[in-house]
Each structure stands twice: as C-alpha cells, then as structure tokens.
Design an enzyme around this catalytic site. Structure first.
Site, short mmCIF file in Angstrom:
data_model
loop_
_atom_site.label_atom_id
_atom_site.label_comp_id
_atom_site.label_asym_id
_atom_site.label_seq_id
_atom_site.Cartn_x
_atom_site.Cartn_y
_atom_site.Cartn_z
N GLU A 251 0.82 -1.21 0.00
CA GLU A 251 0.00 0.00 0.00
C GLU A 251 0.85 1.26 0.00
OE1 GLU A 251 -3.06 0.13 -0.55
OE2 GLU A 251 -3.87 -1.84 -0.06
N ARG A 255 0.53 3.72 -3.27
CA ARG A 255 -0.17 4.97 -3.02
C ARG A 255 0.80 6.14 -2.80
NH1 ARG A 255 -5.98 3.85 -0.23
NH2 ARG A 255 -6.00 1.58 -0.33
N ASP A 384 -3.89 -10.24 -8.53
CA ASP A 384 -4.17 -9.32 -9.64
C ASP A 384 -2.99 -8.54 -10.21
OD1 ASP A 384 -4.05 -7.89 -7.28
OD2 ASP A 384 -6.02 -6.97 -7.45
N GLU A 518 -11.69 -0.76 -11.07
CA GLU A 518 -11.20 -1.76 -12.04
C GLU A 518 -12.08 -1.88 -13.28
OE1 GLU A 518 -9.49 -2.29 -8.19
OE2 GLU A 518 -11.61 -2.48 -8.74
#
Length: 605
Positions: A251, A255, A384, A518
C-alpha cells in the site's frame, strides 16, 4: 538501466529513461479511470495509443455481436514527441513539441549520439536476462520541468457539447470529493463522510495524507490549479516520513511512492522526487529475508518486522511482492542506485525457479523458505497486480524486457487454459483455482484483466492477437453485466456463476461496492483500443450511478448492498476513488494532449 553480461555476471552500466518511457509509466501508474475516458484526445493520432500493429492488421473487437472495428494506421508508444521527429522501427512521432511540455536537456539527435557511460554503478547479485533491462536504461536522461499549464487546462477541446458537459461533470465530482475531504478530514488518510471526520488507517504505518498524495496527479491533469497547489504545499510542509509504525509494503508503495513519482514526472517539482526517494529507502528492510522475497509488512523506522499475529513465517502475497517493479525501477533511475532494481529482479529470479502447478502462480509464498504456501490461484484479490505489472514492465521498457514478456504470456496462457470459463448464459469469466478445484466466482478486482489483456494483445504473437483481444472484450462485457444486473447499476465486490447465479452476488457479504476503479479502467483501455462508443457509454452509466447512490452531502461513500433499494453507506471515501476511479472517466476531444489521455473515457481533457 543497461545490464551488461560479463564473465557470467550482470553489472550495471548505465541507467537512462526516455521521455516516452516516463510517459508510459505515468499512464500505467496514474490509475486510469473516468478521467481517462473523457480527458484524453479523440484524435486519430491517439486512437491506437495502446497498440502498435506493425503489420497493419486489424482486430475484430466485438465478437459478441459479430461487429468488426477497423483499426487505423498504428501510432503506438513512439508517437508522443517530436522535435526533431523520433524514428524508431520506422515509426515517426507525430506530436508537436507543444503537445507534451517537457523539455529535454539536449536534443534527441544529440542524445542519440552520446555514448552510454561504462562506469559501473554496482553489482547485481542475480543473473538477469540482458535484454530484459537494456530497454529501460539505454537512453539519455530527461529533465522533467514544470508544464506551462496543467494538463487538461487548455488542450483537447471535446468534439461535441455532450462530451464537454460530461467531462465537466467528472471534474465537478473530483472537486466536490476534494473539497469534502479538505473540510472534514484534511491531513488524514481518508474521509469518513457520514461521521465527518478522518480515517487514520494503520495500514500506512503512521503516514498521513494518503488522499492528498493519491490526488496529486488527478488534480493536476484536470486543471484544478488551486487544489493542486494546496496538495503540493501540504506535501512540502506536512508530509512527515519519520514515522515508526508497521506499514503495508504494497500500500505504501503504490499509493505514496507511486503517487509522488507520478506527480514528479508530471510537474518536475523536486519535492515530490525527494519525498519518493526518502520513502523508498524506508521500504528496503522488508527485503531482509533469506530469499529476498519481502515481508508484506515493514517498520518504517528501519527494521523489518513481523506482521500482526507475530509469525515471521507469514506468507508474502503474490500481488504484493509483484507490484513493486515499476516504482522501484524509477527509484533506481532517479537515485542512480541499483539497489531498488536488484530487489525486484531478485523476486523475478526466485519466481522463475519455482515449480508452478499447470503453469499457474499460487497467491502466497513463504519469504523464509521461498516455497508456495498453498495452491490458491486468482487474478483477483491476492494475485491481480502481479500480472498487471509484468505486461506494463514490458511495455514501459520499450518492449525489450523479454523476461517480463515471457512471464506474462506464459502466465496468461495458463490462465486461459485452466481458469477462463463460459457460463450457461454465454458470459466469459475467470474462475479461481483451489488446489485443482475451480471456484466459479470473480472479484471486482479481477475486472481489471479486461484492460490488461487488451493492452497486451498486440505483442502476444500473430496467432494470439485476435483471441486475446476477444477475451479482453468478453471479460469486460461480463463485468459490465455484473453492474447492469443490480438495481443500483453498481457492481458487487464478488459475483458468481454457480448454483444458478449468473454474474450476480447471492451472498450478502459479497454485495458491497467500495468505489473501486477496475471495471471503469477496463472500459477506458477497451475504448482506447477499439474506439467503440459503448465503452464510453458504460463509463457514463457508472458515473451516473455514483452520483445517485454514492454521493452524499459530505462526500462520496461506498455502498453496503448494491442490490438493495434502501441505500446504506459504508462511511468511507477511499483515496483510490480520487486517484483512480474519477481519473478513469474522461476521454473525448479533438486535440492531441498526450497526458490528457489519462482523463477521458467520458470527456475531461
């Protein structure tokens, strides 16, 4: 970086990124969403921005209804700058200098004649395919400077009033979300709009301002000048990196490091580069494991720490260890320190050495032993972005990272053979694999795969191009159906294809919508690849649903049950809603502003 093979070893010779590679990095890292549907130029010079069909062939892009969309002459990734024209493989760029306001330190011609430095910057411990990284670092340095005006402010007038109106609506939504965050949660990580306060998520180890960092490039691209300046000043004066909490490596990287790098490459502001490099250094202790496979949690004070629960042997997640490459390559470029790229190339080396059941990558491995922890495979949660970063690493490298290319297409072949299914109603989906048994469900997260497969279709070989583009279109269609089959027109977190379910969520705990990007991201990519207007219309449907069901007086909030007519909100405006979802919804105009491509499926630039 140029990696040179000498006496069985791989050494760093030089590290260079072209303007083109930086632009592609911005496209991929920027989290494409509504803005990209409406803020990107519609000119034919950009209709094939994500493809380079060098043989001039066309794709049948709508196998579901038998229609064929004729492709135009390819432009590809090399069509972004001119001054003088860049000629690579016979393709000359058609964009004028004014279309991309980033100045070179010297002309392209002069740089092309410069010799690559042979001064060694360090040794790479693992043996790397020489061609895999030659691409990224074989060009001259680019100094990124401030643009004359923010992207989207003056370029790319939409071709019709409807598109202009739509893109202004997306911009208004972004400003409203930003203003709400500023009013009730300024400096905190995310806004809780119902309770009118901030969400101090411990995921970030004490770092603050996740929504500010995530919003930097969106604000800049949309031409929200005052808001961008507010964000920049906060980063300069209030982003404190001397924190000591346990943070998610994944993260913080995507980010914070990714957000800062994107802002730096867009604006040239040194503060963003400085903060990104400082924070990137703090992530390195996560790699202090016997295998070099990083822990998922890192203590930002400088020590690799055990995850909550106290088990140092806790699994590392495939998506987390595989979603570092783009940012770490750029950290090495900016610092001229090979340590970052060494870390991510070691992950690749280790993954390549492991046996893979049916060619599939399980979602978890042990950072101490280096072995797979279990045989659960998914291209949604836990898996993913590993696949996404492979194909994007290949494309970012000017298509010379052959190792990333092989890993991606081998994995895609295994996914296609073992996981891709067709429902009784004719919907194509990607099931999950649990030790040899298929679980007929898809995460919302897995819907990114339509766009991913689409952008990779061009380079998978002549025999697979059409099949992959068809697969991309069919998966994107299925994800649209998951939205269309709810009364809110918002998609559930998980939708199933078993026990009579057909792209629906019969289980109550799988019916929430978290403002995720997405599905709209795949709409954006498929729009750019095909120029089929249905993808832009589908994006607008999502935007209208967000307005109707997720917007409240104090911000935007996720929905607890997308099938309920009585809307209940989850009290969280996710930072990725500003960074990705809104950015993906804007893409129609006649001019040729390239980074404007990030904001326009529905019309922003």
């Amino acid at each position: 970086m140029v990696f040179k093979m000498l006496a069985g070893k791989t050494s760093v010779v030089a590290f260079r990124l072209s303007l083109l590679q930086i632009f592609i990095f911005l496209l991929f890292l920027g989290g494409l969403g509504f803005g990209a549907l409406l803020f990107f130029p519609e000119t034919t010079r950009l209709k094939r921005i994500f493809q380079t069909n060098l043989d001039g062939s066309t794709f049948n892009t709508d196998s579901m209804n038998g229609e064929s969309v004729q492709s135009i002459s390819p432009i590809g990734y090399y069509s972004l700058i001119e001054s003088p024209p860049l000629d690579i493989g016979g393709l000359r760029s058609k964009f004028q200098r004014s279309s991309f306001n980033v100045k070179h330190e010297q002309s392209i011609n002069a740089r092309s004649q410069a010799k690559v430095s042979t001064e060694h910057q360090g040794q790479v411990n693992n043996k790397v395919n020489a061609g895999a990284v030659v691409s990224i670092l074989s060009r001259s340095p680019v100094r990124v400077r401030n643009c004359v005006a923010p992207y989207g402010a003056n370029y790319g007038k939409p071709s019709d009033p409807k598109s202009q109106e739509r893109r202004e609506k997306v911009k208004e939504m972004m400003k409203f979300a930003w203003d709400s965050y500023k009013r009730y949660a300024w400096g905190e990580n995310e806004l809780r709009p119902l309770s009118k306060n901030g969400n101090d998520d411990r995921t970030f180890g004490g770092l603050k301002g996740a929504s500010i960092i995530d919003s930097l490039d969106t604000l800049y691209i949309m031409g929200l000048d005052d808001e961008y300046q507010e964000a920049k000043e906060w980063v300069e004066n209030n982003l404190k990196l001397n924190v000591g909490g346990e943070a998610s490596l994944f993260e913080v990287n995507i980010r914070y490091v990714g957000g800062l790098l994107s802002a730096y490459y867009l604006t040239g502001e040194e503060v963003f580069k400085r903060k990104a490099v400082e924070l990137g250094r703090k992530l390195l202790p996560a790699f202090n494991t016997p295998t070099g496979i990083p822990h998922g949690v890192v203590n930002l004070a400088g020590d690799s720490r055990r995850a909550p629960g106290g088990d140092l042997r806790r699994s590392s997640v495939l998506a987390e260890v595989g979603t570092l490459h783009l940012e770490f390559v750029h950290l090495s470029e900016l610092t001229k320190d090979s340590i970052y790229i060494e870390k991510v190339m070691n992950i690749r080396k280790h993954l390549n050495q492991l046996d893979k059941p049916h060619g599939l990558y399980p979602n978890a491995l042990n950072p101490v032993s280096g072995n797979w922890e279990q045989h659960f495979v998914s291209i949604g949660a836990l898996g993913d972005s590993f696949y996404e970063y492979l194909i994007k690493s290949y494309l970012m490298s000017d298509r010379t990272d052959e190792e990333a290319k092989k890993m991606y297409y081998d994995a895609l072949e295994a996914i296609d053979k073992n996981l891709v299914q067709r429902s009784p109603g004719g919907l194509t989906y990607v099931a999950e694999w649990r030790g040899g048994v298929l679980d007929h469900r898809m995460d919302h997260l897995a819907c990114f795969s339509g766009g991913m497969i689409g952008i990779g279709a061009e380079h998978g070989g002549p025999g697979s191009r059409q099949h992959q583009l068809d697969l991309a279109a069919n998966i994107t269609h299925t994800c649209h159906e998951a939205y269309r089959r709810t009364p809110t027109m918002l998609g559930p977190e998980v939708f199933r294809f078993d026990d009579g379910a057909e792209a629906t969520a019969p289980r109550v705990n799988e019916r929430h919508y978290l403002l995720r990007p997405e599905v709209v991201e795949s709409y954006m990519y498929m729009w750019r690849l095909t120029h089929d207007p249905k993808y832009r219309d589908w994006g607008w449907e999502v935007l209208e649903a967000l307005e109707q069901h997720c917007r409240i007086a104090t911000g935007f909030s996720g929905v607890i049950d997308v099938y309920s007519h009585m809307i209940q909100h989850d009290n969280l405006q996710q930072s990725f809603f500003l960074a990705e979802t809104l950015k993906n919804c804007t893409q129609e105009a006649e001019d040729t502003h390239p980074v404007g491509l990030l904001a326009r499926l529905i019309g922003l630039l």
